[in-house]
Design an enzyme around this catalytic site. Structure first.
Site, mmCIF file in Angstrom:
data_model
loop_
_atom_site.group_PDB
_atom_site.id
_atom_site.type_symbol
_atom_site.label_atom_id
_atom_site.label_comp_id
_atom_site.label_asym_id
_atom_site.label_seq_id
_atom_site.Cartn_x
_atom_site.Cartn_y
_atom_site.Cartn_z
ATOM 1 N N ASP A 67 0.811 -1.220 0.000
ATOM 2 C CA ASP A 67 0.000 0.000 0.000
ATOM 3 C C ASP A 67 0.841 1.266 0.000
ATOM 4 O OD1 ASP A 67 0.934 -0.551 2.556
ATOM 5 O OD2 ASP A 67 -1.030 -0.853 3.439
ATOM 6 N N ASN A 136 -7.422 -2.903 14.610
ATOM 7 C CA ASN A 136 -8.817 -3.130 14.215
ATOM 8 C C ASN A 136 -8.964 -4.295 13.234
ATOM 9 O OD1 ASN A 136 -7.823 -2.102 11.817
ATOM 10 N ND2 ASN A 136 -9.141 -0.296 11.753
HETATM 11 C C1 F6R Z 1 1.373 -1.291 6.057
HETATM 12 C C2 F6R Z 1 0.214 -2.141 6.297
HETATM 13 C C3 F6R Z 1 -0.591 -2.013 7.539
HETATM 14 C C4 F6R Z 1 0.235 -2.328 8.788
HETATM 15 C C5 F6R Z 1 -0.618 -2.243 10.032
HETATM 16 C C6 F6R Z 1 0.204 -2.453 11.282
HETATM 17 O O1 F6R Z 1 1.961 -1.571 4.812
HETATM 18 O O2 F6R Z 1 -0.097 -2.901 5.457
HETATM 19 O O3 F6R Z 1 -1.678 -2.885 7.470
HETATM 20 O O4 F6R Z 1 0.769 -3.608 8.656
HETATM 21 O O5 F6R Z 1 -1.252 -1.007 10.098
HETATM 22 O O6 F6R Z 1 1.091 -1.381 11.426
HETATM 23 P P1 F6R Z 1 2.241 -1.428 12.525
HETATM 24 O O7 F6R Z 1 3.156 -2.510 12.108
HETATM 25 O O8 F6R Z 1 2.896 -0.079 12.449
HETATM 26 O O9 F6R Z 1 1.583 -1.710 13.828
#
Ligand code: F6R
Length: 245
Positions: A67, A136
């Protein structure tokens, strides 16, 4: 679904790196799906170490990122382009022609998303997709309520995700409202999935993902339907699991 519970973040990251490295050694021209965020940082550090100390060779690897924020240019220090070059690609011998990250500045977003899907297919599909998870239950930017069959597209970020990511921006208002993201269906097409989570804040989402009913309200629960999915979590993220693993 294979669930590994590790002592801590470091162990989680090393185990994940072993899985990635094993694939890269077995299939040097494999296609890897990468995620951003704090969760895979230890994994990327370990891959960099393996590249320098063990000669792990990424020269033939193709990569696709999950993303990118809409409206942030690649050089913006909070863009996912910047993140990936800063935290991984600049430190390994990946061929920049084989790196793919959604273009948040694309003029024609729908055409770009279609092109991205085609590019993944032409590369032969993703061999191993690395995933983090939102508190979430989102995967990539597929927020609760996302279609479980969705493809790469533009999504509106929820208030909770924008709040969670505000820590990286100077003011909460700067957090973009939209992102381009692989769809849940795109992710499920990967031949193998490796989902990582650490910390107490992910415990509820991990319990839902591993033991809850499959629902679009917790998009990560669809991973239960994948034929080759591994979940690696530290003790804190595993703290709400009821089954013994
Ligand atoms: C980012 C992504 C998001 C993160 C998720 C967790 O490329 O795909 O889904 O994996 O928001 O983020 P962190 O690792 O910062 O807790």
């Amino acid at each position: 679904m294979l669930v590994h519970i590790t002592e801590n973040f470091e162990e989680m990251s090393k185990l994940a790196a072993q899985i990635v490295a094993e694939l890269v050694r077995k299939k040097p021209d494999c296609v890897l799906g990468f995620a951003t965020g704090s969760t895979p940082l230890g994994l990327y550090k370990e891959l960099i170490r393996m590249h320098h100390k063990e000669g792990l060779d990424f020269s033939k690897v193709t990569t696709f990122n999950l993303d990118e924020y809409v409206g942030l240019p690649p050089e913006h220090n909070q863009s996912y382009h910047y993140f990936m070059w800063e935290n991984l690609f600049n430190h390994i011998n990946v061929d920049r022609r084989f790196v793919h990250i959604p273009m948040g500045m694309a003029k024609d977003i729908d055409a770009f998303c279609e092109w991205y899907e085609e590019k993944i297919q032409k590369a032969g599909g993703i061999d191993l997709q690395i995933l983090g998870i939102g508190a979430n239950g989102h995967i990539a930017f597929n927020e609760p309520g996302s279609s479980l069959g969705s493809r790469t597209r533009i999504k509106t970020l929820t208030g909770t995700t924008r709040e969670a990511n505000a820590r990286f921006f100077q003011t909460p208002d700067e957090v973009p409202r939209y992102a381009l993201t692989m769809g849940v269906g795109t992710i499920m097409d990967a031949k193998e999935i490796l989902l990582l989570a650490n910390g107490e804040s992910k415990a509820e989402a991990i319990a839902a993902t591993c033991e809850g009913p499959i629902t679009a309200m917790w998009p990560a629960t669809i991973v239960q339907m994948h034929r080759l999915a591994t979940v690696i979590v530290d003790k804190a993220a595993a703290s709400k699991l009821k089954m013994k693993y």
